[in-house]
Design a protein around this motif. Structure first.
Motif, PDB file in Angstrom:
ATOM      1  N   HIS A 446     -55.722 143.391  53.476  1.00 27.71           N
ATOM      2  CA  HIS A 446     -54.501 143.591  52.506  1.00 27.71           C
ATOM      3  C   HIS A 446     -53.479 143.855  53.475  1.00 27.71           C
ATOM      4  N   GLU A 447     -53.426 144.649  54.582  1.00 27.51           N
ATOM      5  CA  GLU A 447     -52.458 144.912  55.490  1.00 27.51           C
ATOM      6  C   GLU A 447     -51.775 143.745  56.134  1.00 27.51           C
ATOM      7  N   ILE A 448     -52.413 142.759  56.549  1.00 29.20           N
ATOM      8  CA  ILE A 448     -52.027 141.678  57.174  1.00 29.20           C
ATOM      9  C   ILE A 448     -51.290 140.784  56.138  1.00 29.20           C
ATOM     10  N   ALA A 449     -52.016 140.852  54.784  1.00 28.15           N
ATOM     11  CA  ALA A 449     -51.302 140.015  53.865  1.00 28.15           C
ATOM     12  C   ALA A 449     -49.922 140.738  53.461  1.00 28.15           C
ATOM     13  N   ARG A 450     -49.908 141.876  53.566  1.00 30.50           N
ATOM     14  CA  ARG A 450     -48.656 142.858  53.174  1.00 30.50           C
ATOM     15  C   ARG A 450     -47.678 142.331  54.356  1.00 30.50           C
ATOM     16  N   ILE A 451     -48.055 142.290  55.514  1.00 30.25           N
ATOM     17  CA  ILE A 451     -47.086 142.195  56.697  1.00 30.25           C
ATOM     18  C   ILE A 451     -46.448 140.711  56.450  1.00 30.25           C
ATOM     19  N   CYS A 452     -47.282 139.908  56.280  1.00 36.26           N
ATOM     20  CA  CYS A 452     -47.020 138.491  56.178  1.00 36.26           C
ATOM     21  C   CYS A 452     -45.895 138.239  54.645  1.00 36.26           C
ATOM     22  N   GLY A 453     -46.051 139.144  53.906  1.00 35.24           N
ATOM     23  CA  GLY A 453     -45.284 139.249  52.607  1.00 35.24           C
ATOM     24  C   GLY A 453     -45.350 137.854  52.074  1.00 35.24           C
ATOM     25  N   GLY A 454     -46.839 137.307  51.963  1.00 31.56           N
ATOM     26  CA  GLY A 454     -46.833 136.273  50.857  1.00 31.56           C
ATOM     27  C   GLY A 454     -46.261 134.832  51.424  1.00 31.56           C
ATOM     28  N   LEU A 455     -45.651 134.920  52.807  1.00 34.70           N
ATOM     29  CA  LEU A 455     -45.176 133.901  53.337  1.00 34.70           C
ATOM     30  C   LEU A 455     -46.182 132.811  53.750  1.00 34.70           C
ATOM     31  N   PRO A 456     -46.579 131.557  52.794  1.00 36.08           N
ATOM     32  CA  PRO A 456     -47.534 130.681  53.272  1.00 36.08           C
ATOM     33  C   PRO A 456     -47.781 130.326  54.888  1.00 36.08           C
ATOM     34  N   LEU A 457     -46.515 130.059  55.461  1.00 39.46           N
ATOM     35  CA  LEU A 457     -46.625 129.934  56.850  1.00 39.46           C
ATOM     36  C   LEU A 457     -47.193 130.729  57.704  1.00 39.46           C
ATOM     37  N   ALA A 458     -46.709 132.194  57.493  1.00 39.76           N
ATOM     38  CA  ALA A 458     -47.039 133.104  58.326  1.00 39.76           C
ATOM     39  C   ALA A 458     -48.518 133.289  58.086  1.00 39.76           C
ATOM     40  N   LEU A 459     -49.088 133.301  56.919  1.00 37.70           N
ATOM     41  CA  LEU A 459     -50.549 133.442  56.428  1.00 37.70           C
ATOM     42  C   LEU A 459     -51.321 132.333  57.280  1.00 37.70           C
ATOM     43  N   ARG A 460     -50.910 131.172  57.337  1.00 41.08           N
ATOM     44  CA  ARG A 460     -51.538 130.104  57.820  1.00 41.08           C
ATOM     45  C   ARG A 460     -51.646 130.189  59.426  1.00 41.08           C
ATOM     46  N   VAL A 461     -50.388 130.844  59.928  1.00 39.33           N
ATOM     47  CA  VAL A 461     -50.352 131.016  61.363  1.00 39.33           C
ATOM     48  C   VAL A 461     -51.577 132.063  61.750  1.00 39.33           C
ATOM     49  N   ILE A 462     -51.539 132.931  61.134  1.00 41.29           N
ATOM     50  CA  ILE A 462     -52.518 134.082  61.453  1.00 41.29           C
ATOM     51  C   ILE A 462     -53.879 133.620  61.235  1.00 41.29           C
ATOM     52  N   ALA A 463     -53.939 132.997  60.226  1.00 35.92           N
ATOM     53  CA  ALA A 463     -55.538 132.427  59.722  1.00 35.92           C
ATOM     54  C   ALA A 463     -55.785 131.473  60.894  1.00 35.92           C
ATOM     55  N   GLY A 464     -54.847 130.495  61.605  1.00 35.59           N
ATOM     56  CA  GLY A 464     -55.124 129.572  62.561  1.00 35.59           C
ATOM     57  C   GLY A 464     -55.715 130.303  63.636  1.00 35.59           C
ATOM     58  N   ARG A 465     -54.819 131.583  64.181  1.00 31.56           N
ATOM     59  CA  ARG A 465     -54.861 131.910  65.303  1.00 31.56           C
ATOM     60  C   ARG A 465     -56.589 132.686  65.348  1.00 31.56           C
ATOM     61  N   MET A 466     -56.828 133.040  64.086  1.00 33.30           N
ATOM     62  CA  MET A 466     -58.050 133.961  64.033  1.00 33.30           C
ATOM     63  C   MET A 466     -59.346 133.001  63.815  1.00 33.30           C
ATOM     64  N   LEU A 467     -58.970 131.770  63.424  1.00 30.05           N
ATOM     65  CA  LEU A 467     -59.994 130.741  63.534  1.00 30.05           C
ATOM     66  C   LEU A 467     -60.172 130.307  64.739  1.00 30.05           C
ATOM     67  N   SER A 468     -59.408 130.150  65.610  1.00 28.03           N
ATOM     68  CA  SER A 468     -59.855 129.848  67.157  1.00 28.03           C
ATOM     69  C   SER A 468     -60.200 130.963  67.911  1.00 28.03           C
ATOM     70  N   ARG A 469     -59.883 132.293  67.635  1.00 30.69           N
ATOM     71  CA  ARG A 469     -60.469 133.400  68.300  1.00 30.69           C
ATOM     72  C   ARG A 469     -61.386 134.368  67.370  1.00 30.69           C
ATOM     73  N   PRO A 470     -62.843 133.711  66.967  1.00 31.24           N
ATOM     74  CA  PRO A 470     -63.711 134.339  66.262  1.00 31.24           C
ATOM     75  C   PRO A 470     -64.131 135.711  66.389  1.00 31.24           C
ATOM     76  N   ARG A 471     -63.587 136.386  67.547  1.00 34.97           N
ATOM     77  CA  ARG A 471     -64.051 137.885  67.750  1.00 34.97           C
ATOM     78  C   ARG A 471     -62.704 138.518  67.368  1.00 34.97           C
ATOM     79  N   TRP A 472     -61.611 138.001  67.210  1.00 31.43           N
ATOM     80  CA  TRP A 472     -60.581 138.754  66.607  1.00 31.43           C
ATOM     81  C   TRP A 472     -60.868 139.364  65.284  1.00 31.43           C
ATOM     82  N   THR A 473     -60.500 140.769  65.040  1.00 31.89           N
ATOM     83  CA  THR A 473     -60.813 141.109  63.605  1.00 31.89           C
ATOM     84  C   THR A 473     -59.368 141.505  62.926  1.00 31.89           C
ATOM     85  N   PHE A 474     -59.215 141.606  61.859  1.00 28.85           N
ATOM     86  CA  PHE A 474     -58.112 141.899  60.861  1.00 28.85           C
ATOM     87  C   PHE A 474     -57.461 143.092  61.552  1.00 28.85           C
TER      88      PHE A 474
END
Length: 991
Positions: A446-474
């Motif tokens: 929820h905190e990450i979603a709030r920081i991104c402010g619902g901007l799809p590009l920001a959400l996708r960038v975060i999701a893409g980075r986390m997908l390539s780094r499976p050990r990263w937590t929110f």
């Protein structure tokens, strides 16, 4: 059926009531499952001229409707929601059937549209008599019906049902005398049914009506149909529109150029629904929709997703071209080059593409004429770039994605995407990363979603980075995003960057726009109005309006309501970083101070209209810009709009070591926060001002903020702390010789003393304030004290004296204060008259108090008025109404955060239960009241609850415990010198 509003139950109609009640029900029915605000209902009922009692009238209508629909109307913070199955409402069933028809083949579509049209039986809301409703709701509904009739006719003609079409459209055409598309279909149906004379007659009648009443001729399509009928061509026309060309000299190529559809596409259900609605509406014109939004909002992905979903509606192709309006290292594509690419894409040989822009545009329109094609023009920078590319073929749809509003493009539908809501943001994370990964860390997700402010590009960038780094937590990502100057570095991944997306828009601005954009990044608070914008930009309001609107048009600034602006959090952070670098620290400080002083100056002006203010003659700052506020209503609206910004201004003054302005701002805003239950803002703003006053040794500022905190703690039910703070403030103000400050501290102490049962101390404090008010000639302050004395006399059971004091308060009040004082006084007189058995007069006074409190938005008063109504209903032995009134008081207190009266209201509710012989509920409620009062050291209320508990039947309260409760109550009443001691003694004798 759609028409006059009717409710059916078990096959029988139920009476709904008069026009107003039907209007309210109709508004709820149209918006099933969605909130209808009280302001909307007021507009429907009275347009722009509502009576002062409007809100009370609406409450009455809702109450009556709840008898018909007992479990279906839900109260929300802003209005009401009708919670029923949409399928049980003809309008929503009509829309669902029409939506299903749009996705069906002709035979099924005709059946579904027949069923949809059967939902109609006249004009919606007939008999309601609301012009505003007719304009805002009924007219669009009639448009929906006309569109559905046209859709049905087109499909029925394709099936050869010419006579059915002619029959239905003949009657409907008389209701729509100027809808050309409808008459075109009617004439076509008559002609195909071998009714050539009828078709020619229908044409002549329509042509004559247009000429006589509008002074125009039929359009070219209808004229062409008429010419063909006159020529009596041997073959019938292929359809009601221009025939589709299947072959041209170059051989048209049907193709799908759409980019890849994202498999994890999320949200955007409403924009897709609107696009579907646009595509399914048959109006005989080429359709254009401009999809606008900031960089990274997902305009292209939304357009592409719709292209795939609607592909079958456009059998002549789905074309896509990027015009590079906002693309790094690429100039925007000029329209001639774009037309060349489009023409070649549909099969025109490169050697046959004309040289001039006009010729290319004409060939492009001719090529698509008669075809049903979808064209997506992506990344459009201007109207001039896109205008020559627009097809004119009916049945075609052009989607334009852009960061500009393209105001020169007339006749286009505008679709603004906005940001994803929190649920859609989390859903996107779940689709990319897996639901389990999101479920493991819900709070940090929820905190990450709030920081991104619902901007799809920001959400996708975060999701893409986390997908390539499976050990990263929110949690890990949240920490990285929170590090100073790191956010934009985290919001980039190969090929995608939030900062670059914003920078492309920034680079497109001219110098004046860039300067304004950077200054807006320095705003204090989250929003800014037009006057604040003028202060921030240091220009006139007219010039500020121009520049702010330009930035709105470029999707760098949002306008959530007229003349109110805000930036998306990430855009603002981009702007702030660039502003600090561009302007330097001194100019940044001057700019922010200029805006904060605007807030202070206007807040002081507005505060003077809400009630007496100890420092009304003093000003901390006179800003060059200020919103002119002339009455209480304007003041309420301004405070409501800026309440977060004002807290931000206090914080800014404190952080800038400007303690003097910090405490003056706190003093200006306390009354609004208190009246509207904004306890969090009231406490946090005053604590911040207190910190800087103590740090700088500012005794007066410290005392003023202690008073504000004392009021906040009183409203929160923390009475001992309130007494301590107010007493300390009084001592400080006496030491510095601030007489008005002492009066204010005394007035509030009197209020708190009354709550904890120290009635003698309360009377003494209020009398002290009264003496000062009379000596100072302050009628405003004197009126308030007479009102406070009225409350005390009523608490002591001195009903006639309470009425006398309340009437004195009304007599002393004048001007802006009169209605507020009257609302308070009428509440007291109503309760006193109920105590005297004068029930008709009691309800009259209480209803007047309620009406005034609604008009003035006195949320705190409404709590006590509802409770007093409960006492009056109890005196009238209307048990159900009494219980409901007490319960409403508790509910309002819970919603507003004003907990000062909880234990008193619970005690009154428990006593009402006992009077109604509902002893178990009485015992439970009185125990709650006693516990709450004891925890808050409200000795008087605790004793009242104990007295009522001890008086319950032995089957509910054990006699031994009852005696202990009564003895405890007697001791408190005797110590406080209160008349309830006699009742306690009598109860003990009767045990």
């Amino acid at each position: 059926m759609l028409g006059p509003i009717t409710v059916w139950s078990d096959g029988h109609p139920i009476s709904v009531g008069g026009p107003r009640q039907r209007c309210v029900l109709g508004a709820l029915l149209v918006n099933v499952g969605r909130e209808v605000t009280v302001d909307q209902i007021i507009s429907y009922l009275w347009s722009d001229d509502p009576p002062r009692t409007a809100r009370s009238v609406i409450q009455v209508q809702i109450s009556h409707l709840r008898r018909i629909l007992p479990t279906s109307i839900v109260t929300t913070p802003g209005g009401y929601v009708l919670d029923v199955d949409p399928e049980s409402v003809d309008l929503h069933r009509f829309r669902q059937l029409r939506k299903r028809a749009a996705k069906s083949e002709s035979e099924a579509a005709v059946v579904l549209l027949d069923r949809a049209l059967d939902c109609w039986r006249g004009v919606p809301f007939s008999g309601v008599g609301s012009e505003y409703l007719d304009h805002s709701v009924v007219a669009p509904l009639r448009e929906e019906r006309a569109s559905a009739v046209i859709e049905w006719a087109v499909q029925a003609l394709d099936l050869g049902r010419y006579r059915d079409v002619a029959s239905r459209l003949t009657s409907f055409a008389s209701e729509e005398p100027f809808r050309e598309r409808l008459h075109h279909l009617l004439i076509t149906a008559l002609w195909r049914d071998n009714e050539r004379a009828g078709a020619l007659s229908a044409y002549e009648n329509f042509r004559f009506r247009l000429a006589e009443e509008l002074g125009v001729d039929p359009g070219p399509e209808l004229v062409a149909l008429y010419t063909r009928m006159l020529q009596e061509e041997s073959s019938l026309p292929e359809g009601p529109t221009v025939e589709r060309t299947t072959e041209t000299s170059f051989g048209y190529l049907v193709r799908n150029d759409l980019p890849r559809d994202l498999p994890d596409f999320t949200g955007r259900q409403e924009p897709l629904r609107q696009l579907e609605e646009l595509a399914s509406t048959e109006d005989g014109r080429a359709k254009v929709c401009v999809i606008t939004g900031a960089g990274g909002e997902g305009k292209t992905t939304t357009a592409v997703r719709f292209g795939y979903e609607a592909a079958k509606l456009y059998p002549d192709g789905q074309l896509f071209i990027d015009l590079y309006g906002y693309t790094s290292n690429k100039e925007p594509l000029d329209p001639a080059s774009a037309l060349g690419a489009l023409l070649r894409a549909v099969g025109v040989d490169a050697g046959d593409v004309p040289e001039s822009l006009d010729e290319r545009s004409a060939l492009w329109r001719a090529t698509l004429m008669g075809r049903k094609a979808l064209l997506i023009l992506d990344n459009v920078s201007s109207y001039a770039q896109v205008s020559p590319l627009l097809p004119s073929s009916p049945g075609s749809l052009t989607l334009i994605t852009t960061r500009n509003d393209l105001s020169g493009l007339s006749g286009a539908r505008l679709l603004t995407l906005g940001m994803l809501d929190e649920q859609s943001s989390l859903e996107l994370f779940g689709r990319v990363l897996g639901e389990e990964r999101v479920r493991r860390e819900p709070e940090h997700a929820h905190e990450i979603a709030r920081i991104c402010g619902g901007l799809p590009l920001a959400l996708r960038v975060i999701a893409g980075r986390m997908l390539s780094r499976p050990r990263w937590t929110f949690a890990h990502v949240a920490r990285r995003l929170g590090e100073e100057n790191r956010k934009f570095r985290e919001l980039q991944v190969e090929g995608q960057s939030v900062e670059s997306a914003i920078d492309l828009s920034f680079q497109s601005l001219n110098s004046e726009q860039r300067n304004a954009f950077l200054l807006l990044g320095l705003m204090v608070g989250n929003t800014i109005d037009l006057a604040g914008g003028a202060a921030l930009l240091k220009v006139t309001a007219e010039d500020a309006d121009d520049i702010l609107q330009e930035l709105v048009g470029m999707c760098l600034l949002d306008e959530p309501q007229g003349d109110v602006y805000r930036m998306h959090d990430l855009i603002r952070e981009f702007s702030l970083v660039r502003a600090v670098s561009a302007f330097g620290s001194d100019e940044v400080a001057m700019t922010r101070t200029r805006l904060a002083e605007y807030y202070l100056s206007t807040a002081q002006q507005a505060a003077d209209l809400l009630g007496p203010r100890a420092l009304s003659e003093e000003r901390g700052a006179e800003a060059e810009h200020r919103t002119e506020i002339t009455d209480r209503q304007d003041a309420e609206k301004w405070f409501s709009l800026h309440q977060e910004n004002l807290a931000g201004a206090i914080d800014y003054f404190a952080a800038s070591d400007n303690g003097e302005l910090a405490w003056r701002m706190a003093e200006a805003v306390w009354r609004f926060y208190a009246l509207h239950g904004e306890m969090g803002l009231l406490i946090s703003s005053h604590e911040r001002a207190l910190q800087i006053s103590e740090k700088q040794g500012n005794q007066r500022g410290r005392a003023v903020t202690l008073i504000g905190l004392g009021i906040a703690y009183y409203l929160a039910g923390r009475f001992n702390e309130s007494v301590s703070l107010l007493s300390e403030a009084r001592a400080i103000l006496e030491s510095v010789g601030d007489r008005r400050g002492v009066v204010r501290a005394l007035a509030n102490l009197g209020m708190v003393y009354e709550r904890v049962g120290r009635l003698a101390d309360s009377i003494q404090a209020i009398q002290g304030v009264m003496d000062n008010a009379i000596e100072l000639g302050d009628l405003r302050l004197e009126a308030l004290q007479w009102g406070n004395l009225a409350v005390l006399r009523q608490t002591l059971g001195e009903h006639e004296e309470a009425i006398r004091c309340a009437e004195k308060a009304i007599a002393k009040a004048s001007g802006e204060d009169q209605d507020e004082v009257r609302a308070h006084a009428k509440r007291v007189t109503g309760e006193a008259r109920a105590g005297l058995g004068q029930l008709d007069l009691a309800f009259q006074d209480l209803n007047e108090a309620m009406e005034l409190s609604y008009v003035l938005r006195l949320d705190g008063q409404q709590i006590y008025i509802h409770n007093s109504l409960g006492l009056a209903y109890r005196a009238a032995q209307c048990w159900k109404e009494a219980v409901n009134a007490h319960a409403e008081a508790l509910d309002l207190a819970d919603k507003s955060g004003n907990r000062s009266g909880d234990s008193e209201i619970l005690t009154d509710l428990g006593t009402t239960y006992a009077a109604a012989s509902r002893y178990e509920e009485a015992a439970e409620t009185l125990e709650r009241a006693r516990t709450t009062a004891t925890e808050r050291d409200e000795r008087y209320i605790a004793a009242r609850a104990s007295l009522a508990l001890g008086g319950l039947p032995a089957s509910v309260t054990d006699p031994k415990r009852a005696r202990g409760l009564l003895e405890e109550a007697l001791g408190t009443f005797e110590e406080l010198g209160l008349p309830e001691a006699d009742r306690a003694r009598e109860a003990l004798k009767n045990l």
